[in-house]
Each structure stands twice: as structure tokens, then as C-alpha cells.
Write an enzyme that holds these catalytic residues in place. Structure first.
Site, PDB file in Angstrom:
ATOM      1  N   SER A  82       0.814  -1.222   0.000  1.00 12.05           N
ATOM      2  CA  SER A  82       0.000   0.000   0.000  1.00 12.05           C
ATOM      3  C   SER A  82       0.844   1.268   0.000  1.00 12.05           C
ATOM      4  O   SER A  82       0.367   2.321  -0.409  1.00 12.05           O
ATOM      5  CB  SER A  82      -0.959   0.010   1.199  1.00 12.05           C
ATOM      6  OG  SER A  82      -2.024  -0.886   0.975  1.00 12.05           O
ATOM      7  N   HIS A  96      -4.811  -1.876  -4.898  1.00 14.39           N
ATOM      8  CA  HIS A  96      -4.360  -3.200  -5.359  1.00 14.39           C
ATOM      9  C   HIS A  96      -5.434  -4.181  -4.938  1.00 14.39           C
ATOM     10  O   HIS A  96      -6.340  -3.824  -4.174  1.00 14.39           O
ATOM     11  CB  HIS A  96      -3.024  -3.598  -4.694  1.00 14.39           C
ATOM     12  CG  HIS A  96      -3.061  -3.446  -3.203  1.00 14.39           C
ATOM     13  ND1 HIS A  96      -3.769  -4.312  -2.385  1.00 14.39           N
ATOM     14  CD2 HIS A  96      -2.551  -2.493  -2.382  1.00 14.39           C
ATOM     15  CE1 HIS A  96      -3.671  -3.900  -1.144  1.00 14.39           C
ATOM     16  NE2 HIS A  96      -2.950  -2.792  -1.104  1.00 14.39           N
TER      17      HIS A  96
HETATM   18 ZN   LIG Z   1      -2.659  -4.994   2.532  1.00 13.97          ZN
END
Ligand SMILES: [Zn+2]
Length: 444
Positions: A94, A322
Site C-alpha cells: 500500500s 491493489h
Molecule cells: Zn494490505
């Protein structure tokens, strides 16, 4: 497929024409049919990030919701797919993903707001501030966590939370921070964990921030144009979105306050809102947690869309940073995501209530899921090296949902947008293109 495509275009698609400039034309025609045309400039941008959310979540949430469509489908906001790899890995974390979205530059996993070579990167918050706009960050994790931090901090390691807090409150372009993480702003003698002994809440007040500590503080505060706000509603992260929490505000309540406050700015605003814990649910393969936190996130999207539709000068962008967990669904009559509606706790919370000999396992999991468990299933949980993961896997199966990973994956994530310049996000794009599209719309 969007509605009202010209006949020629529809025919071309049917015969499978794949020339890319033509596809671009198709996509922007379709965009104009559903988005009001206010030119390409956006006075405001609301950037909504459901951390870890990809197509598996989008599909299962539609099944979970039962009544009506998720707001992003109801408003026909789907635009394209985003590649998420970082500078040093096919699978991003992240920190690198947030940096790509906030600065348009790919960096290495773990790094925030700096390039792989160590240079500080300018973020969309810096640019919006230079253009006279106000900026806000809202999250359900600690506010210093990787995704929000990528927008207003530069550190080599994402877990340098003390430094991230320092940079946040001294950032000349930050006007609002709402989330968890109070202990990262306080010294140990005041209930915090700062090793430098500083009280950053006091320092923030000296920098002109009004401090908010409870849901009551937030709901009773009349957002003032000239104020800056630091809202820290929990020592660590906020609670998962199960049931009613009387002390902490919901993501929707924080988003609503942020829009009320920031929209008073004459020159416009940039607001980032993160549904932080969808990703944590994915790491735990906890289907109910994933759906409940997506539901809480949807409320923030709906509020943002209400504002944007009335305002007409606001670009809404929604994209996960993601995928997490590689979620897939195989719903049938007996196994459907809607079975998760009666789940009252995360798998982690349930296992915390189970004693060491598992004597109350059946009672706890039945009571908290409203599902029945076979002897085999209970034995599988008891004998597992990771009982929480075993429980979550079984509950997910009972909802027709299955996972392929307990980590992030490399699959593309869907991007949704509405308002001026929304067509910038059409087609297969890179996560750095998301920054570019927002910058083109917001700064000129
Ligand atoms: Zn994660």
C-alpha cells in the site's frame, strides 16, 4: 456496456474491431452519455480508495447487497482497469501503491512519497495547496497508515509513524485529518506511544488545528471555513464496521464532515477517503468483514456522489490501490454472499472469545454468524495451525466465496469515475495515470 451507443459504434464492437484510437472514441462517447459535460476542469476532487478492492469484491458486494445496485454501478461509474505493480515488485504494497496514486511515480514497496532513488516527490496535495485549494485525508485505519500517508508525507519506511505525524501537522497544505491513531500523537504518560515524548495534539492546536476526539465532537462541530481539523477517534485503528459504535464516527460521517468543511473553500478542494480495512479483511480471508466494510465505504461514495451531482464541478474517482486475497465467487441457491448479513463480528473477534480448549467454539461461531457448522468443520477449525483463518475460510465457503491468497495479488483493479474529466480514466491504464488524470482535472 454503456447505453445509447451510436449504431455504427455498436456494430463495430460486435465485429470485434480492436483498434485502440477507435476504442478511445467509443469510450468517451459512452462517457458523455452518462456524465454531465462541465468541460475538463474540476474545481474539486474526491478520491475514494477502497484498499484491496478489486473485481472479486465488486461482484460479491453486488450479491451481498440484495436490494438495488452498489452506487458505483447504479451511477454507471465504471471506466477501466488499473495495473498496480510497484517499481520493484509485480505485487505492490500500500505504500508504493499510495505513492503512485498520490505522486504519479512508482516507488519500491515500503517507501512513501519518495522515489526509489530517494528524492522527495510532489503529491497532489502539494499541488492542490499551491493552487489555493484545501486538502483533507480521511481513513478508518490510523491516519498515519500507508495510504493516507502517501498523500502528505515522505519517509523511507512506511512504519515511521512518529515522523509521518510530524510531517502531517506541519504540512502547509493539510486542512483536515480524520481517522484513528491517537496514540501515535501522544507521549506514554498521556496514553500514547511516541518515543520522542512529544504531544503532537498540542502542537497541532498551536498550528491552528481544532482537535476532535469523539463522534460527538465531530457531529456537534459546525465546520468553519478558516479552521483546520485533526480528528483522532481511536487510540489505534477504528472498529470494523459491524453494528453501531457509539464512540467512533462511521466513514460516512467523517466524509460528510470533510465535504461540509472543505467545500467552503473558494478555490476548491482535494479530499482522499480510504476504506482502509477492506484490505485487512482480505488478508484475513474474512468475507463478512470485507462486505461490511465495503458497505460502510459505499455510504461515503454515495455521499460524495450526492455532493458532486449537485455541485457539478467535482470529479469523483474511486479505485482500490491493489487487490487483496484474490477473491472469487461461486454463488448458488445455498451459498451466496447475502448469507453474510447476519454475521456480527470479524473472525478475529470471534476467536478472541473462544477459550483455549475450544469448549465454546460452536456456541461462539453459531451465535456470531447465524450459520450452522458440521462436526467436521468445527474439528477443522480446532486442529488448524491458524484457527481464525480456518473459521474465515469456512464462513466464506458458506457464502459461496473463496480466496487464493492471504496477501496482495498482481491482478488489475477496476476504476470508477464521475464528473469533469472522468474520461481520463477510460481503458487499461497504469496507477501512475490515475494521478495524471486527477492533476489534469484539478490543476490548471
Ligand atoms: Zn494490505
Amino acid at each position: 456496456m454503456k447505453k445509447n451507443l451510436p449504431v455504427l459504434v455498436t456494430t463495430a464492437l460486435v465485429v470485434g474491431l480492436t483498434v485502440s484510437p477507435f476504442q478511445k472514441a467509443v469510450a468517451s462517447d459512452a462517457g458523455e452519455s452518462t456524465t454531465p459535460d462541465h468541460g475538463s476542469h474540476a474545481k474539486n476532487v474526491i478520491f475514494l480508495i477502497p484498499d484491496g478492492f478489486s473485481t472479486g469484491y465488486a461482484d460479491s458486494y453486488r450479491h451481498f447487497k440484495q436490494e438495488g445496485l452498489p452506487v458505483w454501478e447504479e451511477k454507471d461509474m465504471l471506466r477501466g482497469m488499473v495495473a498496480t505493480h510497484s517499481a520493484d515488485s509485480k505485487i505492490t504494497d500500500s505504500a508504493a501503491a499510495g505513492t503512485a496514486l498520490a505522486t504519479g511515480t512508482k516507488t519500491n514497496n515500503g517507501m512513501l512519497g519518495i522515489s526509489p532513488e530517494g528524492e522527495d516527490l510532489e503529491t497532489i496535495v502539494d499541488l492542490a495547496g499551491q493552487a489555493g485549494k484545501k486538502n483533507g485525508l480521511v481513513a478508518t485505519s490510523t491516519i498515519n497508515h500507508a495510504t493516507p500517508a502517501a498523500f502528505a508525507a515522505s519517509v523511507e519506511g512506511r512504519s515511521d509513524y512518529e515522523e509521518i505525524a510530524n510531517q502531517f501537522i506541519n504540512h502547509e497544505s493539510i486542512d483536515l485529518l480524520l481517522g484513528g491513531g491517537r496514540e501515535q500523537y501522544l507521549p506514554p504518560e498521556e496514553g500514547g506511544i511516541r518515543e520522542d515524548g512529544a504531544n503532537l495534539i498540542t502542537e497541532a492546536e498551536e498550528q491552528g488545528f481544532t482537535y476532535l476526539e469523539t463522534k460527538r465532537d465531530l457531529l456537534h462541530e459546525e465546520a468553519k471555513d478558516d479552521a483546520k481539523y485533526l480528528g483522532l477517534f481511536a487510540d489505534d485503528e477504528l472498529m470494523p464496521s459491524f453494528g453501531i459504535n457509539t464512540i467512533e464516527p462511521s466513514l460516512g460521517q467523517m466524509t460528510s464532515f470533510a465535504i461540509d468543511h472543505l467545500s467552503q473553500a473558494d478555490e476548491g478542494f482535494f479530499l482522499m477517503v480510504e476504506g482502509s480495512q477492506i484490505d485487512w479483511a482480505g488478508h484475513d480471508n474474512d468475507a463478512a468483514y470485507a462486505m461490511k466494510d465495503t458497505e460502510a465505504f459505499e455510504e461515503a461514495v454515495a455521499l460524495s456522489m450526492d455532493f458532486a451531482e449537485k455541485d457539478g464541478e467535482t470529479l469523483i474517482v474511486m479505485v482500490g490501490d491493489h487487490d487483496t486475497g484474490g477473491l472469487s465467487i461461486q454463488p448458488d441457491d445455498d451459498y451466496n454472499p447475502a448469507n453474510l448479513h447476519n454475521v456480527k463480528a470479524t473472525g478475529e473477534q470471534m476467536m478472541q472469545k473462544v477459550d483455549h480448549s475450544f469448549s465454546n467454539l460452536e456456541e461462539v461461531v453459531t451465535e456470531n454468524t447465524s450459520m450452522s457448522f458440521t462436526e467436521d468443520e468445527l474439528t477443522t477449525i480446532k486442529e488448524s495451525d491458524d484457527p481464525k483463518l480456518a473459521l474465515n475460510t469456512i464462513v466464506s465457503e458458506k457464502a459461496g466465496m473463496a480466496w487464493t491468497s492471504t496477501d496482495h495479488t498482481a491482478i488489475d483493479v477496476p476504476i470508477y469515475a464521475y464528473g469533469p474529466h472522468a474520461e481520463a480514466f477510460n481503458g487499461n491504464i497504469d496507477n501512475t495515470d490515475v494521478f495524471k488524470g486527477i492533476k489534469e482535472a484539478l490543476i490548471n
